[in-house]
Design an enzyme around this catalytic site. Structure first.
Site, short mmCIF file in Angstrom:
data_model
loop_
_atom_site.label_atom_id
_atom_site.label_comp_id
_atom_site.label_asym_id
_atom_site.label_seq_id
_atom_site.Cartn_x
_atom_site.Cartn_y
_atom_site.Cartn_z
N ARG A 224 0.85 -1.19 0.00
CA ARG A 224 0.00 0.00 0.00
C ARG A 224 0.89 1.24 0.00
O ARG A 224 1.95 1.26 0.62
CB ARG A 224 -0.91 0.02 1.24
CG ARG A 224 -2.04 -1.00 1.21
CD ARG A 224 -3.09 -0.66 0.16
NE ARG A 224 -4.19 -1.61 0.11
CZ ARG A 224 -4.29 -2.65 -0.73
NH1 ARG A 224 -3.33 -2.87 -1.63
NH2 ARG A 224 -5.34 -3.44 -0.72
N HIS A 272 -1.15 0.46 -9.62
CA HIS A 272 -1.78 -0.58 -8.78
C HIS A 272 -2.28 -1.76 -9.63
O HIS A 272 -3.46 -2.13 -9.57
CB HIS A 272 -2.93 0.02 -7.95
CG HIS A 272 -3.23 -0.79 -6.72
ND1 HIS A 272 -3.60 -0.25 -5.53
CD2 HIS A 272 -3.22 -2.13 -6.50
CE1 HIS A 272 -3.82 -1.21 -4.63
NE2 HIS A 272 -3.58 -2.36 -5.21
P1 NDP Z 1 -1.42 -11.86 4.94
O1 NDP Z 1 -2.36 -11.40 6.00
O2 NDP Z 1 -1.50 -13.28 4.49
O3 NDP Z 1 0.08 -11.61 5.44
C1 NDP Z 1 0.45 -10.50 6.17
C2 NDP Z 1 1.92 -10.61 6.56
O4 NDP Z 1 2.34 -9.37 7.11
C3 NDP Z 1 2.19 -11.68 7.61
O5 NDP Z 1 3.46 -12.22 7.38
C4 NDP Z 1 2.17 -10.88 8.91
O6 NDP Z 1 2.92 -11.44 9.97
C5 NDP Z 1 2.87 -9.61 8.42
N1 NDP Z 1 2.60 -8.47 9.30
C6 NDP Z 1 1.42 -7.88 9.61
N2 NDP Z 1 1.59 -6.86 10.48
C7 NDP Z 1 2.91 -6.81 10.73
C8 NDP Z 1 3.71 -5.99 11.56
N3 NDP Z 1 3.19 -5.02 12.32
N4 NDP Z 1 5.04 -6.20 11.57
C9 NDP Z 1 5.59 -7.19 10.83
N5 NDP Z 1 4.88 -8.03 10.03
C10 NDP Z 1 3.56 -7.84 9.98
O7 NDP Z 1 -1.58 -10.85 3.72
P2 NDP Z 1 -1.36 -11.14 2.16
O8 NDP Z 1 -0.02 -11.75 1.97
O9 NDP Z 1 -2.52 -11.86 1.59
O10 NDP Z 1 -1.43 -9.65 1.55
C11 NDP Z 1 -0.48 -8.66 1.91
C12 NDP Z 1 -0.87 -7.31 1.33
O11 NDP Z 1 -0.59 -7.27 -0.06
C13 NDP Z 1 -2.35 -6.95 1.41
O12 NDP Z 1 -2.69 -6.49 2.69
C14 NDP Z 1 -2.48 -5.88 0.35
O13 NDP Z 1 -2.33 -4.60 0.91
C15 NDP Z 1 -1.32 -6.16 -0.60
N6 NDP Z 1 -1.82 -6.50 -1.95
C16 NDP Z 1 -1.48 -5.68 -3.00
C17 NDP Z 1 -1.89 -5.98 -4.29
C18 NDP Z 1 -1.46 -5.16 -5.46
O14 NDP Z 1 -1.94 -5.36 -6.58
N7 NDP Z 1 -0.53 -4.23 -5.31
C19 NDP Z 1 -2.74 -7.14 -4.57
C20 NDP Z 1 -3.00 -7.95 -3.40
C21 NDP Z 1 -2.57 -7.61 -2.14
P3 NDP Z 1 2.39 -12.67 10.89
O15 NDP Z 1 2.13 -13.84 9.98
O16 NDP Z 1 3.52 -12.91 11.81
O17 NDP Z 1 1.13 -12.20 11.56
#
Ligand code: NDP
Length: 309
Positions: A224, A272
Site C-alpha cells: 500500500r 496498482h
Molecule cells: P497476509 O495477511 O497473508 O500476510 C500478512 C503478513 O504481514 C504476515 O506475514 C504478517 O505477519 C505480516 N505483518 C502484519 N503486520 C505486521 C507488523 N506489524 N510487523 C511485521 N509483520 C507484519 O496478507 P497477504 O499476503 O494476503 O497480503 C499482503 C498485502 O498485499 C495486502 O494487505 C495488500 O495490501 C497487498 N496487496 C497488493 C496488491 C497489489 O496489486 N498491489 C494485490 C494484493 C494484495 P504474521 O504472519 O507474523 O502475523
C-alpha cells in the site's frame, strides 16, 4: 439466501456467473439495487461508500473481494458483530510473484544502467552480478509475501523474511517483530514490501528504514502507498543511498499529477496493477466460507480486527 455484491469498482458480470454456478442456492443481489436490505444474508464487498454495511441488519458474514482489507476495516460503521473474511487467490498471488520478480531482476541485472547506456549509444558490459550474493528481504511473509519469498529464493537469491510473529516459509531465514526490523533491513539489497496496511505498518518505509539499508539498494512496494513516507523515499533516492524504487501503489491513488514520483529517474511507477483478484479462482473461497458459516464450521481467512489484517 441472498448474497449482496457491494462494490463501486468490481465488475458484477464477472462474479455473477461463477457464483451462480458454484452456489445456485444463493440469490445474487447487485448493489445499489437492493429492494429489501433486511433480506440480505451475506455480502461480498470491495470499495464501497463507508457506512453502507450498516443498512443490512441481518448480515451473517462479510467477505472481501480482495486481499488487502485496510479500506474496509477502516470503515467506522462496519458492523462489529458480523464476521469478516478476506480472500486469498492463487491467481492473485501468481501475479504478485511475477511483479516482484520483475523488480528484483531489473535491479539485480542492472537493466536501468543498460537502458541508460543504450540511450547514450554505448556498448559497455558492467561487472556481472552474483545472484547468491544479492540479499533480498521480503517484509510480510503471509499468503502473498511467503510465496514471493519462495519464488525469489528459487532463483538463487539470498532471501530473508520479516513478519510480526516470525511466521514465514520454512526455507527462508525469518526476522520477527519490531526488534528485528533494523537488522532485517541491514541485509536488504532489495526490499520487497508485502505488508498489510495497519496502524503498526503505516509509514514504516521511512528515513530511518532507508538509512538502515545498504547503500545502492532498491525498494519494491507492492503493498500500500501509505507504507512509504514519500519525502523520505525521494531524499534517499536523491542522495544516491537508494538506487531504485519500483512502486505499484501510492498515496493517494491515482497519484496526483505533478507528484515527483511521476518524473523521478530512479522511480518506476505502475497504477496498482501488480495483480488482481480473479473471480474464477477466488469465488470458491467465498462460497466455502458461506457454507462454513451456515454450518457453524470455522471460517477461512477470518480477519483479526484487533491486528487489522
Ligand atoms: P497476509 O495477511 O497473508 O500476510 C500478512 C503478513 O504481514 C504476515 O506475514 C504478517 O505477519 C505480516 N505483518 C502484519 N503486520 C505486521 C507488523 N506489524 N510487523 C511485521 N509483520 C507484519 O496478507 P497477504 O499476503 O494476503 O497480503 C499482503 C498485502 O498485499 C495486502 O494487505 C495488500 O495490501 C497487498 N496487496 C497488493 C496488491 C497489489 O496489486 N498491489 C494485490 C494484493 C494484495 P504474521 O504472519 O507474523 O502475523
Amino acid at each position: 439466501m441472498k448474497l449482496l455484491f457491494l462494490s463501486e469498482s468490481d465488475r458484477a458480470e464477472l462474479w455473477r456467473p461463477v457464483l451462480r454456478r458454484l452456489a445456485p442456492e444463493l440469490e445474487f443481489v447487485q448493489w445499489p439495487d437492493v429492494p429489501d436490505p433486511a433480506a440480505i444474508d451475506f455480502a461480498a464487498v470491495w470499495k464501497y461508500p463507508p457506512g453502507e454495511l450498516k443498512r443490512y441488519p441481518n448480515l451473517k458474514l462479510v467477505s472481501s473481494l480482495g486481499a488487502g482489507i485496510d479500506h474496509i476495516i477502516g470503515d467506522p460503521d462496519f458492523p462489529a458483530h458480523v464476521p469478516f473474511v478476506r480472500l486469498t487467490d492463487p491467481t492473485l498471488t501468481a501475479g504478485m510473484i511475477e511483479y516482484a520478480l520483475y523488480g528484483v531482476l531489473r535491479h539485480h541485472r542492472q537493466m536501468r544502467d543498460y537502458a541508460a547506456l543504450q540511450r547514450d549509444g554505448r556498448w559497455k558490459p558492467l561487472p556481472a552480478p552474483v545472484t547468491a550474493a544479492c540479499r533480498v528481504g521480503v517484509a510480510g511473509t503471509g499468503e502473498i509475501g511467503g510465496a514471493v519469498a519462495r519464488a525469489i529464493q528459487g532463483l538463487g537469491f539470498d532471501v530473508a523474511g520479516w513478519s510480526r510473529t516470525g511466521r514465514g516459509p520454512e526455507s527462508v531465514r525469518m526476522y520477527a517483530g519490531e526488534s528485528d526490523w533494523m537488522p532485517f533491513l541491514a541485509r536488504c539489497d532489495v526490499l520487497v514490501c508485502v505488508l498489510p496496511l495497519t496502524t503498526a505498518t503505516q509509514g514504516l518505509l521511512n528515513a530511518r528504514a532507508f538509512a538502515a539499508m545498504p547503500k545502492g539498494s532498491a525498494v519494491i512496494n507492492i503493498a500500500r502507498g501509505s507504507h512509504v513516507v514519500d519525502a523520505d523515499l525521494l531524499a534517499a533516492l536523491d542522495s544516491g543511498h537508494l538506487q531504485y524504487a519500483l512502486l505499484d501503489v501510492t498515496r493517494p491513488e491515482p497519484l496526483p499529477s505533478g507528484h515527483p514520483f511521476w518524473t523521478h529517474d530512479s522511480v518506476e511507477l505502475t497504477p496498482h496493477i501488480a495483480s488482481l483478484t480473479n473471480a474464477e479462482t477466488a469465488a470458491p473461497q467465498i462460497v466455502e466460507n458461506i457454507r462454513a458459516c451456515l454450518a457453524g464450521r470455522p471460517l477461512r481467512n477470518l480477519v483479526d480486527r484487533t491486528q487489522g489484517y
